[in-house]
Design an enzyme around this catalytic site. Structure first.
Site, PDB file in Angstrom:
ATOM      1  CG  HIS A  61     -18.758   7.367  10.309  1.00 46.34           C
ATOM      2  ND1 HIS A  61     -18.561   7.786  11.824  1.00 46.34           N
ATOM      3  CD2 HIS A  61     -18.162   6.419  10.054  1.00 46.34           C
ATOM      4  CE1 HIS A  61     -18.075   6.912  12.152  1.00 46.34           C
ATOM      5  NE2 HIS A  61     -17.792   6.004  11.248  1.00 46.34           N
TER       6      HIS A  61
ATOM      7  N   GLY B 208     -13.111  -3.952  27.450  1.00 48.91           N
ATOM      8  CA  GLY B 208     -12.415  -4.037  26.443  1.00 48.91           C
ATOM      9  C   GLY B 208     -10.833  -3.584  25.918  1.00 48.91           C
ATOM     10  N   GLY B 209     -10.217  -3.558  27.303  1.00 47.50           N
ATOM     11  CA  GLY B 209      -9.034  -2.902  27.004  1.00 47.50           C
ATOM     12  C   GLY B 209      -7.794  -3.536  26.395  1.00 47.50           C
TER      13      GLY B 209
ATOM     14  CE  LYS C  62     -19.031   3.480  12.943  1.00 44.51           C
ATOM     15  NZ  LYS C  62     -19.523   2.151  12.379  1.00 44.51           N
TER      16      LYS C  62
ATOM     17  CG  ASP D 246      -8.039  -3.628  16.287  1.00 48.38           C
ATOM     18  OD1 ASP D 246      -6.776  -4.245  16.119  1.00 48.38           O
ATOM     19  OD2 ASP D 246      -8.435  -3.109  15.430  1.00 48.38           O
TER      20      ASP D 246
END
Length: 485
Positions: free
Chosen positions: A241, A17-18, A149, A21
């Protein structure tokens, strides 16, 4: 004060996924800042991997643009950026097919001691990537994977995801990243608790009245409407979180500061959480106001019952925290962007100054964003004649004020956590049983409001959330701390 930067071992880091975003905004700029600080060894290599057809030069151009936009003001014109880009390459791969994997394998170096793979992709691809890493011989016993996540959508999917990863990697090789745990103030919370005799004797139900944890955002769901409407604030924020922040506040002192000792204590907190009663939960959804669209417009679902705000009253059933409430809240399009943990201590058992002096509580405020730092509120005499009038003043430790320009050099969360992956330090990463325990507590709450047919309460954009969330505190004779930048 000069901060000490310790270089890490040489590494090969592949970012799946380089071109995405997260890689552009956080991962690649963070790596560049670590390179600028001298922490990245000269023979480190970073390889972007995605479906996009692109060569090394094209990817380097994208990385350079991302660093100029999101690099935090680091100089890009003195040759530093060129030096970093020399360590960057790209391979187009098919996560579900065979394309590109042999080329990626040929780029990996056997002599490098650390090989890490960052899964900056959707969880649906985790299993495919893990399987291909092994089938093409890219993974070894020393390899590490980083997963973002969401760690599942509920307990069942979290267990399935953990089982999928466990087929190919040991738990010691899996780094489940929660960027909140990489924040400087979060780690300072552990230093304040366990490094100062001043606080630890008071850190219990005998002296603490209640604890508030707030993560407020001014933005809406933005371009994440499709994902967010299936998750909501509970799954997107509370289950991970806020749960992690609650654990760090409530946990017992670990025997030592090492990964499993810390994570064992966090797990005990999650398992000690009581089920949350229906009248201790408030859900909200931001409403249309002026030119600001409402939540349902943003997610393009006119009948959505997903919450963009949630507030809860929780209890940890153990000796340390018996009958001490933990109030947590998070939401979008609120008054200010702010994340804070507030430990509100009890009033003095008897005031010698009379009722006219009012009530004064000591509050330890831990600010995660913006302006990271800690403030301890103490009660003093108001200056001047006219009797003993009391007032509250802060003893402030702002990182920016205390450390001056060096505060700007403090690594952000992603920088710190990626370097911890390279070091092999899992202390600030979630373990599989932690994730499952968090879902085991969260699922009944979500199932409860679904069975009751509860709908979230509307709240104004720029407010502190639904009125019912204020009543959650008022019923107990307490009030939320003001949300402010």
């Amino acid at each position: 004060m000069v901060s000490r930067v310790i270089p890490v071992e040489p590494f090969d880091l592949v970012i799946f996924g380089g071109t995405g975003d997260l890689a552009r905004r956080k991962i690649l700029p963070g790596l560049f800042r670590r390179y600028c600080s001298g922490q990245m060894p000269s023979d480190a290599r970073i390889i972007g991997a995605a479906r996009t057809d692109m060569d090394d030069a094209g990817f380097r151009d994208m990385v350079a643009a991302a660093i100029r936009e999101f690099g935090g003001g680091r100089s890009c014109d003195d040759g530093t950026l060129d030096g970093f880009l020399e360590r960057v390459g790209y391979v187009a791969v098919d996560a579900k097919g065979e394309g590109g994997w042999k080329e990626l394998a040929s780029r990996m170096r056997d002599e490098v001691p650390v090989r890490a793979f960052y899964f900056s992709v959707g969880p649906s691809l985790f299993g495919d990537l893990a399987e291909r890493l092994h089938s093409f011989g890219l993974a070894s016993e020393q390899s590490r994977i980083v997963v973002e996540k969401p760690f599942g959508h509920d307990l069942e999917t979290a267990k399935a995801l953990n089982a999928t990863l466990a087929k190919h990697f040991d738990e010691e090789q899996i780094y489940r990243i929660d960027h909140y745990l990489g924040k400087e103030t979060v780690q300072n919370l552990m230093a304040v608790r366990f490094g100062n005799m001043l606080f630890e004797p008071l850190w219990n139900a005998q002296y603490v009245d209640h604890i508030q944890i707030t993560v407020a955002e001014t933005v809406g769901v933005g371009g994440r409407g499709g994902y967010y409407d299936k998750s909501g604030a509970m799954r997107d924020m509370v289950q991970n979180h806020l749960m992690q922040l609650l654990c760090l506040i409530a946990m017992e002192p670990p025997a030592r500061f090492e990964p499993n000792a810390v994570r064992d204590e966090k797990l005990k907190v999650i398992r000690a959480l009581d089920p949350v009663l229906p009248h201790h939960i408030v859900r909200g959804q931001y409403a249309k106001q002026g030119d600001e669209p409402d939540y349902r417009t943003d997610v393009e679902n006119p009948r959505s019952s997903t919450e963009s705000f949630v507030a809860m009253k929780c209890h940890v059933s153990n000796w340390r925290w018996a009958n001490t409430p933990f109030y947590i809240r998070t939401g979008k399009k609120l008054r200010a962007r702010a994340s804070e943990i507030a430990v509100v201590f009890k009033d003095a058992p008897h005031s010698i100054f009379g009722e006219e002096a009012g009530r004064h509580s000591n509050v330890l405020s831990i600010r995660l964003q913006p302006n990271e730092g800690m403030t301890l509120g103490v009660t003093i005499k108001e200056p001047g004649p006219g009797g003993m009038r009391l007032m509250d003043v802060p003893l402030d430790m702002s990182f920016a004020e205390e450390f001056g320009p060096e505060a700007e050099e403090v690594p952000d969360a992603y920088e710190r956590l990626i370097m911890d992956v390279i070091r092999g330090n899992q202390t600030l990463f979630m373990r599989g049983d932690e994730v499952e325990a968090a879902w085991a507590w969260t699922d009944p709450i979500i199932e409860g409001w679904q069975k009751r047919g509860d709908f979230p309460k509307p709240y104004d954009v720029g407010s502190a959330g639904p009125e019912d969330s204020l009543m959650l505190m008022h019923r107990d004779g307490r009030k939320w701390r003001e949300i402010k930048d």
